[in-house]
Motif scaffolding. Structure first.
Motif, PDB file in Angstrom:
ATOM      1  N   SER A 292      -8.231  -5.252  21.484  1.00 40.83           N
ATOM      2  CA  SER A 292      -6.820  -4.991  21.751  1.00 40.83           C
ATOM      3  C   SER A 292      -6.602  -3.498  21.778  1.00 40.83           C
ATOM      4  N   SER A 293      -6.131  -2.995  22.902  1.00 43.84           N
ATOM      5  CA  SER A 293      -5.877  -1.562  23.072  1.00 43.84           C
ATOM      6  C   SER A 293      -7.110  -0.738  22.775  1.00 43.84           C
TER       7      SER A 293
ATOM      8  N   ALA B 292       2.265  10.034   2.505  1.00 47.05           N
ATOM      9  CA  ALA B 292       1.433   9.371   1.492  1.00 47.05           C
ATOM     10  C   ALA B 292       1.174   7.916   1.874  1.00 47.05           C
ATOM     11  N   SER B 293       2.191   7.244   2.409  1.00 48.42           N
ATOM     12  CA  SER B 293       2.031   5.853   2.836  1.00 48.42           C
ATOM     13  C   SER B 293       0.998   5.746   3.951  1.00 48.42           C
ATOM     14  N   ILE B 294       1.062   6.669   4.916  1.00 44.00           N
ATOM     15  CA  ILE B 294       0.099   6.674   6.018  1.00 44.00           C
ATOM     16  C   ILE B 294      -1.313   6.924   5.480  1.00 44.00           C
ATOM     17  N   GLY B 295      -1.426   7.859   4.555  1.00 50.03           N
ATOM     18  CA  GLY B 295      -2.733   8.163   3.982  1.00 50.03           C
ATOM     19  C   GLY B 295      -3.353   6.960   3.294  1.00 50.03           C
TER      20      GLY B 295
ATOM     21  N   GLN C 136      -5.241  -3.829   8.278  1.00 54.04           N
ATOM     22  CA  GLN C 136      -5.518  -3.256   9.588  1.00 54.04           C
ATOM     23  C   GLN C 136      -4.417  -2.276   9.964  1.00 54.04           C
ATOM     24  N   GLU C 137      -4.761  -1.011  10.127  1.00 52.76           N
ATOM     25  CA  GLU C 137      -3.737  -0.028  10.491  1.00 52.76           C
ATOM     26  C   GLU C 137      -3.260  -0.272  11.912  1.00 52.76           C
ATOM     27  N   ARG C 138      -1.994  -0.048  12.134  1.00 57.47           N
ATOM     28  CA  ARG C 138      -1.408  -0.215  13.467  1.00 57.47           C
ATOM     29  C   ARG C 138      -0.118   0.595  13.532  1.00 57.47           C
ATOM     30  N   TRP C 139       0.333   0.870  14.761  1.00 55.86           N
ATOM     31  CA  TRP C 139       1.508   1.710  14.952  1.00 55.86           C
ATOM     32  C   TRP C 139       2.771   1.046  14.408  1.00 55.86           C
ATOM     33  N   GLU C 140       2.850  -0.276  14.474  1.00 52.10           N
ATOM     34  CA  GLU C 140       4.027  -0.958  13.923  1.00 52.10           C
ATOM     35  C   GLU C 140       4.157  -0.712  12.421  1.00 52.10           C
ATOM     36  N   MET C 141       3.031  -0.641  11.731  1.00 50.50           N
ATOM     37  CA  MET C 141       3.047  -0.372  10.298  1.00 50.50           C
ATOM     38  C   MET C 141       3.493   1.064  10.032  1.00 50.50           C
ATOM     39  N   VAL C 142       3.037   1.986  10.860  1.00 49.36           N
ATOM     40  CA  VAL C 142       3.453   3.388  10.713  1.00 49.36           C
ATOM     41  C   VAL C 142       4.969   3.508  10.860  1.00 49.36           C
TER      42      VAL C 142
ATOM     43  N   ILE D   5      10.266  -5.744   3.073  1.00 47.54           N
ATOM     44  CA  ILE D   5      10.238  -7.169   3.403  1.00 47.54           C
ATOM     45  C   ILE D   5      10.808  -7.408   4.797  1.00 47.54           C
ATOM     46  N   LEU D   6      11.787  -6.601   5.189  1.00 42.32           N
ATOM     47  CA  LEU D   6      12.411  -6.769   6.488  1.00 42.32           C
ATOM     48  C   LEU D   6      11.595  -6.206   7.639  1.00 42.32           C
ATOM     49  N   VAL D   7      10.901  -5.105   7.410  1.00 40.18           N
ATOM     50  CA  VAL D   7      10.233  -4.409   8.523  1.00 40.18           C
ATOM     51  C   VAL D   7       8.752  -4.735   8.659  1.00 40.18           C
ATOM     52  N   PHE D   8       8.119  -5.235   7.603  1.00 38.16           N
ATOM     53  CA  PHE D   8       6.683  -5.522   7.694  1.00 38.16           C
ATOM     54  C   PHE D   8       6.453  -7.013   7.944  1.00 38.16           C
TER      55      PHE D   8
END
Length: 328
Positions: free
Chosen positions: A75-76, A267-270, A282-288, A325-328
């Motif tokens: 994927s991508s 810090a969250s991204i790190g 799994q890191e992804r842009w939606e999580m960022v 809870i709402l965004v992830f």
């Protein structure tokens, strides 16, 4: 004569029956045993002309080789191994229970040493009292999260890890109630040197980290966001350079809020990349993007007067969890 269609599922760069059945596929993809291309489970079809002496037939085979069938997807441009086993840095892999106990003991020693270090710094007066307290606030939770990969996956690992700040909850209660005396810890963690202050902010802090560890553990971005915004988002810059105050709360500054959003988000991204390197998520842009939303919401709530009245050690992680809870 009819062609025979063979459906093959196998790691392309491992030796298996796939190498015997379909060498032409590997040469077509230009892959071999020594290829640097990551291993993935690929579906391939091969059209073969049947032997003149063999009857016409169709073979439908699904084969799994290697260490087990792993579903792979591209994927991508990224290879996603959804069922890949996490690469936990367990201390004693052959005995997970003893390994978790050793990991909890080592994590507890690290946390205690860090608290003792900041306590000694406070006693010597090297830093301003407020700055020292904030350095404790920032470092303890973030260093604690660095130890999570040493534990096993599942409830046992999360509970044993959560016992480390859980013991600190008992410690805060004993110190705050005056049952136990430790002036160095009281100085490093309180605003005015009053041991009763430990029953508020420091107690909320330890409770939040313990619950986030046990409930969300290392596979959920919600726990990462809650702890990172609580710890890294603590305001140091705003108190020194925050001349532009927020109109509805003169105790807060605009630059302090911007610094809180930036620190909590980075810090969250790190930690997202840190835990993904072990295979926990799994890191992804939606999580960022989700981390950014959570950090913005947490900083906004922190500027409200209610956070000053209650305690931002309580309102910030609660906001991070609810928005998470709402965004992830």
């Amino acid at each position: 004569m009819a062609a025979t269609t063979v459906f093959i599922f196998s790691p392309l760069n491992s030796f298996s029956t796939f190498d015997l059945l379909a060498p032409k596929i590997k040469s077509q993809f230009k892959l071999g045993r020594n290829s640097n291309t990551p291993s993935l489970l690929s579906a391939a079809t091969l059209s073969l002309s049947p032997s003149p002496n063999s009857p016409h037939h169709t073979i439908n085979s699904v084969c799994g080789f290697g260490f087990g069938l792993r579903l792979g997807a591209i994927s991508s441009g990224r290879i996603l191994n959804r069922d890949q086993k996490p690469l936990a840095a367990t201390m004693i892999p052959e005995n997970p229970v003893v390994s978790d106990i050793c990991a909890a003991s080592l994590t507890g020693c690290i946390a205690l040493s860090l608290l003792r270090f900041w306590g000694e710094i406070a006693n010597r007066g090297i830093f301003d009292k407020k700055l020292n307290r904030k350095l404790v606030h920032i470092s303890v939770g973030l260093v604690f999260m660095l130890c999570w990969p040493m534990f096993s996956s599942g409830y046992r690992g999360s509970i044993l890890a959560g016992l480390v700040p859980g013991i600190n909850i008992i410690r805060m209660l004993l110190l705050g109630l005056g049952i136990m005396k430790d002036e160095a810890i009281v100085k490093s963690m309180s605003r005015n040197g009053d041991h009763r202050e430990l029953l508020r902010g420091p107690l909320y802090y330890a409770t939040t980290i313990s619950l986030a560890c046990i409930i969300y553990w290392r596979t959920s971005p919600i726990g990462i966001a809650a702890i990172c915004n609580l710890c890294a988002g603590d305001d140091i810059i705003g108190r020194r350079f925050g001349s532009h105050k927020i109109p509805y709360n003169r105790n807060k500054s605009l630059i302090g809020s911007i610094a809180m959003v930036s620190a909590g988000f980075l810090a969250s991204i790190g930690y997202m990349y840190y835990f993904s390197s072990f295979g926990f998520l799994q890191e992804r842009w939606e999580m960022v993007f989700g981390f950014l939303v959570v950090s913005l919401a947490s900083a906004l709530v922190e500027t409200l007067p209610v956070s000053t009245e209650l305690d931002d050690n309580l309102t910030v992680p609660l906001t991070s969890i609810l928005v998470g809870i709402l965004v992830f």
